[in-house]
Write an enzyme that holds these catalytic residues in place. Structure first.
Site, PDB file in Angstrom:
ATOM      1  N   ARG A  22       0.912  -0.478   0.052  1.00 41.51           N
ATOM      2  CA  ARG A  22      -0.068  -0.381   0.260  1.00 41.51           C
ATOM      3  C   ARG A  22       0.577   0.913   0.200  1.00 41.51           C
ATOM      4  O   ARG A  22       0.345   2.103  -0.941  1.00 41.51           O
ATOM      5  CB  ARG A  22      -0.907  -0.176   0.822  1.00 41.51           C
ATOM      6  CG  ARG A  22      -1.509   1.445   1.236  1.00 41.51           C
ATOM      7  CD  ARG A  22      -2.555   1.624   3.030  1.00 41.51           C
ATOM      8  NE  ARG A  22      -3.455   0.317   3.102  1.00 41.51           N
ATOM      9  CZ  ARG A  22      -3.137   0.060   4.123  1.00 41.51           C
ATOM     10  NH1 ARG A  22      -3.220   0.671   5.469  1.00 41.51           N
ATOM     11  NH2 ARG A  22      -4.670  -0.316   4.318  1.00 41.51           N
ATOM     12  N   TYR A  23       1.701   0.856   0.888  1.00 36.90           N
ATOM     13  CA  TYR A  23       2.965   2.542   1.182  1.00 36.90           C
ATOM     14  C   TYR A  23       4.180   2.363   0.003  1.00 36.90           C
ATOM     15  O   TYR A  23       4.007   0.845   0.043  1.00 36.90           O
ATOM     16  CB  TYR A  23       3.504   2.976   2.035  1.00 36.90           C
ATOM     17  CG  TYR A  23       2.124   2.852   3.687  1.00 36.90           C
ATOM     18  CD1 TYR A  23       1.423   4.549   3.066  1.00 36.90           C
ATOM     19  CD2 TYR A  23       1.270   2.211   3.837  1.00 36.90           C
ATOM     20  CE1 TYR A  23       0.492   4.725   4.158  1.00 36.90           C
ATOM     21  CE2 TYR A  23       0.788   1.751   5.178  1.00 36.90           C
ATOM     22  CZ  TYR A  23      -0.012   3.385   4.848  1.00 36.90           C
ATOM     23  OH  TYR A  23      -1.119   3.542   6.026  1.00 36.90           O
ATOM     24  N   ARG A  25       7.599   0.231   1.837  1.00 39.02           N
ATOM     25  CA  ARG A  25       7.151  -1.123   2.877  1.00 39.02           C
ATOM     26  C   ARG A  25       6.005  -1.966   2.180  1.00 39.02           C
ATOM     27  O   ARG A  25       4.760  -1.161   2.131  1.00 39.02           O
ATOM     28  CB  ARG A  25       6.754  -0.562   4.187  1.00 39.02           C
ATOM     29  CG  ARG A  25       5.856   0.799   4.949  1.00 39.02           C
ATOM     30  CD  ARG A  25       6.455   1.311   5.919  1.00 39.02           C
ATOM     31  NE  ARG A  25       5.086   2.148   6.412  1.00 39.02           N
ATOM     32  CZ  ARG A  25       5.090   3.342   5.724  1.00 39.02           C
ATOM     33  NH1 ARG A  25       5.609   4.122   4.339  1.00 39.02           N
ATOM     34  NH2 ARG A  25       4.357   3.663   6.151  1.00 39.02           N
ATOM     35  N   CYS A  28      -2.663 -18.559  13.275  1.00 35.28           N
ATOM     36  CA  CYS A  28      -2.150 -18.076  15.057  1.00 35.28           C
ATOM     37  C   CYS A  28      -2.689 -18.913  15.910  1.00 35.28           C
ATOM     38  O   CYS A  28      -3.488 -19.500  15.484  1.00 35.28           O
ATOM     39  CB  CYS A  28      -3.033 -16.709  15.252  1.00 35.28           C
ATOM     40  SG  CYS A  28      -3.511 -15.649  13.898  1.00 35.28           S
ATOM     41  N   CYS A  42      -8.554 -14.309  17.243  1.00 32.93           N
ATOM     42  CA  CYS A  42      -9.044 -13.225  18.273  1.00 32.93           C
ATOM     43  C   CYS A  42     -10.661 -12.982  17.627  1.00 32.93           C
ATOM     44  O   CYS A  42     -10.204 -12.863  16.552  1.00 32.93           O
ATOM     45  CB  CYS A  42      -8.178 -12.351  18.054  1.00 32.93           C
ATOM     46  SG  CYS A  42      -6.153 -12.159  18.578  1.00 32.93           S
ATOM     47  N   CYS A  61     -10.166 -10.146  14.859  1.00 31.77           N
ATOM     48  CA  CYS A  61      -9.185 -10.069  14.235  1.00 31.77           C
ATOM     49  C   CYS A  61      -9.430  -9.152  12.535  1.00 31.77           C
ATOM     50  O   CYS A  61     -11.142  -9.827  12.024  1.00 31.77           O
ATOM     51  CB  CYS A  61      -9.062 -10.938  13.919  1.00 31.77           C
ATOM     52  SG  CYS A  61      -7.785 -11.624  12.439  1.00 31.77           S
ATOM     53  N   ARG A  65      -8.398  -9.774  10.027  1.00 30.26           N
ATOM     54  CA  ARG A  65      -8.133 -10.435   8.435  1.00 30.26           C
ATOM     55  C   ARG A  65      -8.965 -11.819   9.278  1.00 30.26           C
ATOM     56  O   ARG A  65      -8.933 -13.161   8.485  1.00 30.26           O
ATOM     57  CB  ARG A  65      -6.845 -11.194   8.507  1.00 30.26           C
ATOM     58  CG  ARG A  65      -6.146 -10.369   7.787  1.00 30.26           C
ATOM     59  CD  ARG A  65      -4.650  -9.985   7.195  1.00 30.26           C
ATOM     60  NE  ARG A  65      -4.035  -8.779   6.962  1.00 30.26           N
ATOM     61  CZ  ARG A  65      -2.519  -8.844   7.244  1.00 30.26           C
ATOM     62  NH1 ARG A  65      -2.113  -9.678   8.156  1.00 30.26           N
ATOM     63  NH2 ARG A  65      -2.022  -7.602   7.176  1.00 30.26           N
ATOM     64  N   ASP A  84     -10.940  -1.698  13.164  1.00 29.18           N
ATOM     65  CA  ASP A  84     -11.516  -1.455  11.623  1.00 29.18           C
ATOM     66  C   ASP A  84     -12.811  -2.526  11.368  1.00 29.18           C
ATOM     67  O   ASP A  84     -13.794  -2.435  12.094  1.00 29.18           O
ATOM     68  CB  ASP A  84     -10.890  -2.332  10.348  1.00 29.18           C
ATOM     69  CG  ASP A  84      -8.885  -2.331  10.091  1.00 29.18           C
ATOM     70  OD1 ASP A  84      -8.980  -1.086  10.466  1.00 29.18           O
ATOM     71  OD2 ASP A  84      -8.320  -2.698  10.852  1.00 29.18           O
ATOM     72  N   ASP A  91      -7.270   3.013  10.402  1.00 26.05           N
ATOM     73  CA  ASP A  91      -6.914   2.578   8.761  1.00 26.05           C
ATOM     74  C   ASP A  91      -8.154   2.853   8.110  1.00 26.05           C
ATOM     75  O   ASP A  91      -8.756   1.673   8.252  1.00 26.05           O
ATOM     76  CB  ASP A  91      -6.547   1.476   9.251  1.00 26.05           C
ATOM     77  CG  ASP A  91      -5.515   0.675   7.848  1.00 26.05           C
ATOM     78  OD1 ASP A  91      -5.507   1.707   7.178  1.00 26.05           O
ATOM     79  OD2 ASP A  91      -4.865   0.064   8.109  1.00 26.05           O
ATOM     80  N   LYS A 148      -3.222   4.488   6.812  1.00 23.45           N
ATOM     81  CA  LYS A 148      -3.938   4.254   7.946  1.00 23.45           C
ATOM     82  C   LYS A 148      -3.407   6.284   8.038  1.00 23.45           C
ATOM     83  O   LYS A 148      -3.438   7.025   8.321  1.00 23.45           O
ATOM     84  CB  LYS A 148      -2.769   4.371   8.874  1.00 23.45           C
ATOM     85  CG  LYS A 148      -2.235   2.721   9.712  1.00 23.45           C
ATOM     86  CD  LYS A 148      -1.457   2.639   9.940  1.00 23.45           C
ATOM     87  CE  LYS A 148      -1.556   0.834  10.671  1.00 23.45           C
ATOM     88  NZ  LYS A 148      -1.129   0.269   8.836  1.00 23.45           N
TER      89      LYS A 148
HETATM   90  C1  LIG Z   1       0.225  -0.650   8.565  1.00 23.30           C
HETATM   91  C2  LIG Z   1       0.232  -0.982   7.131  1.00 23.30           C
HETATM   92  C3  LIG Z   1       1.907  -0.857   7.003  1.00 23.30           C
HETATM   93  C4  LIG Z   1       2.952   0.171   8.196  1.00 23.30           C
HETATM   94  O1  LIG Z   1       2.329   0.966   8.209  1.00 23.30           O
HETATM   95  P1  LIG Z   1       3.187   1.886   9.644  1.00 23.30           P
HETATM   96  O2  LIG Z   1       2.485   3.109   9.332  1.00 23.30           O
HETATM   97  O3  LIG Z   1       4.698   1.959   8.630  1.00 23.30           O
HETATM   98  O4  LIG Z   1       3.805   0.657  10.374  1.00 23.30           O
HETATM   99  C5  LIG Z   1       2.599  -1.333   5.740  1.00 23.30           C
HETATM  100  N1  LIG Z   1       1.702  -1.596   4.791  1.00 23.30           N
HETATM  101  C6  LIG Z   1       0.131  -1.298   5.405  1.00 23.30           C
HETATM  102  C7  LIG Z   1      -0.734  -2.252   4.157  1.00 23.30           C
HETATM  103  C8  LIG Z   1      -0.324  -2.132   6.756  1.00 23.30           C
HETATM  104  O5  LIG Z   1      -1.268  -1.920   6.466  1.00 23.30           O
HETATM  105  S1  SF4 Z   2      -5.471 -10.369  15.427  1.00 30.74           S
HETATM  106 FE1  SF4 Z   2      -5.900 -11.520  13.846  1.00 30.74          FE
HETATM  107  S2  SF4 Z   2      -3.731 -12.410  13.027  1.00 30.74           S
HETATM  108 FE2  SF4 Z   2      -3.406 -11.662  14.677  1.00 30.74          FE
HETATM  109  S3  SF4 Z   2      -2.883 -12.658  16.353  1.00 30.74           S
HETATM  110 FE3  SF4 Z   2      -5.212 -12.692  16.577  1.00 30.74          FE
HETATM  111  S4  SF4 Z   2      -6.362 -14.386  14.737  1.00 30.74           S
HETATM  112 FE4  SF4 Z   2      -4.315 -13.865  14.078  1.00 30.74          FE
END
Ligand SMILES: *Cc1c(COP(=O)(O)O)cnc(C)c1O
Ligand code: SF4
Length: 345
Positions: free
Chosen positions: A89-90, A93, A102, A106, A109, A111, A270, A307, A314
């Site tokens: 996305r960025y 990174r 996991c 959670c 979560c 995802r 989210d 986010d 974010k």
């Molecule tokens: C949160 C996130 C990051 C990391 O973001 P930082 O602000 O640098 O910690 C990188 N990629 C994605 C897709 C994210 O959601």
């Molecule tokens: S938040 Fe989601 S990805 Fe993170 S430890 Fe919990 S279940 Fe796993």
């Protein structure tokens, strides 16, 4: 397959004997666990004191998860994935999804549409495609191992992936996102710490949400990682009925500093489907941040971030400190006083 059931292909395990300890009817939970898998480590289960307490709420399925409110992929990650294992996305990174499971699932979560599900099974081919993408994309400096939980991989697999990413010349830092220190602290072994130490600069973000998770076992795990020279941060999710309370958050963040873990982000929940009952208002989060500013060490204050849906990124949220009165600038002090500040034109 019945509609809506077993979407993850995992058999429900909700009827296990531990529920009888708490005298809870497993039936309603089974339907939930069939859709969103349940897994709780014996250690984390041992932190539960009463039904419905903040530990329970984070790990035990709740019929409210079956609500259709919310989005399956709130952060638009699927659209930002050039290959199945990378979210880009960025510019500089990426998130590298290295594990589909996991230690515990959670209930909140982001995802949850896929974590722990059959569709999150990651093949060696997909991992190789991820590494090839990172190697072929020179603007990537920062690779965030995530999933699922990267520390659930066997040491040898983890070491191999870290070595391949570390060998890419333009990758400057590696981060690990893991909840293992919270849910399975015994996984932080000496051999694992020695392994991780080889891939500096390495940052590890863990995920404590409640002061009751700050146990001697968790402190020992974090201490070992810190002794190995790994920089530790924490991401907390703001959860209704779990930690949406300013004094509790202050205790959590101060306790993390005592464990050598720096609070990094406080996440607004989210808009993930099946998690609506955990969502607080943004006002609640702002109140928490405001309550920390002044009384609590600046080191204990994370950035409160939202986010944005659709992968828009974010954004940090801050309480209102600035006011304009004509051409005067007024600033609110931590004690609530409005002070005029001479701001050059
Ligand atoms: C949160 C996130 C990051 C990391 O973001 P930082 O602000 O640098 O910690 C990188 N990629 C994605 C897709 C994210 O959601
Ligand atoms: S938040 Fe989601 S990805 Fe993170 S430890 Fe919990 S279940 Fe796993």
């Amino acid at each position: 397959m019945k509609a809506g059931s077993n979407r993850c292909g995992t058999a429900s395990t909700a009827r296990s004997s531990w529920l009888s300890i708490f005298a809870v009817d497993p039936q309603p939970l089974e339907a939930v666990a069939a859709r969103y898998p349940m897994r709780i480590t014996p250690y984390y289960l041992g932190l539960i004191e009463t039904i419905g307490d903040p530990i329970w709420r984070q790990c035990v399925p709740d019929p409210r998860e079956l609500s259709e409110v919310g989005l399956l992929d709130p952060l638009g990650e699927e659209n930002l994935s050039p290959v199945a294992t990378v979210v880009h996305r960025y510019p500089d990174r990426v998130i590298f999804l290295v594990s589909g499971s996991c230690a515990g699932y959670c209930r909140f979560c982001t995802r949850k549409r896929k974590v722990g599900c059959a569709e999150m099974t990651i093949s060696f081919r997909e991992l190789r495609e991820g590494i090839a993408y990172i190697a072929d994309t020179p603007q990537i400096r920062d690779v965030i191992f995530s999933g699922g939980d990267p520390l659930l991989l066997p040491d040898a697999v983890l070491a191999d992936l870290l070595a391949r990413v570390r060998a890419i010349p333009h990758v400057e830092i590696i981060r690990l996102g893991t909840r293992i220190p919270v849910t399975l602290p015994e996984r932080i072994t000496d051999p694992l710490c020695r392994l991780l130490q080889r891939f500096q600069p390495l940052y590890l973000n863990t995920h404590f949400n409640h002061p009751r998770e700050l146990t001697p076992e968790a402190a020992e795990a974090c201490g070992k990682l810190a002794d190995a020279g790994i920089v530790l941060g924490n991401q907390t999710v703001l959860l209704r009925g779990v930690n949406d309370h300013p004094p509790l958050m202050a205790e959590l963040f101060r306790g993390l500093l005592m464990m050598r873990v720096r609070p990094y982000y406080l996440h607004q929940m989210d808009l993930t489907r099946g998690t609506a009952h955990f969502r607080t208002s943004v006002k609640t989060g702002l109140k928490i941040i405001d309550s920390l500013r002044g009384p609590v060490s600046g080191l204990a204050s994370p950035h409160y971030v939202i986010d944005l849906p659709g992968g828009k990124g974010k954004v940090p949220l801050l309480p209102e400190y600035l006011q304009r009165a004509g051409d005067k600038l007024l600033i609110r002090s931590p004690d609530g006083e409005l002070l005029e500040y001479p701001d050059p034109p």
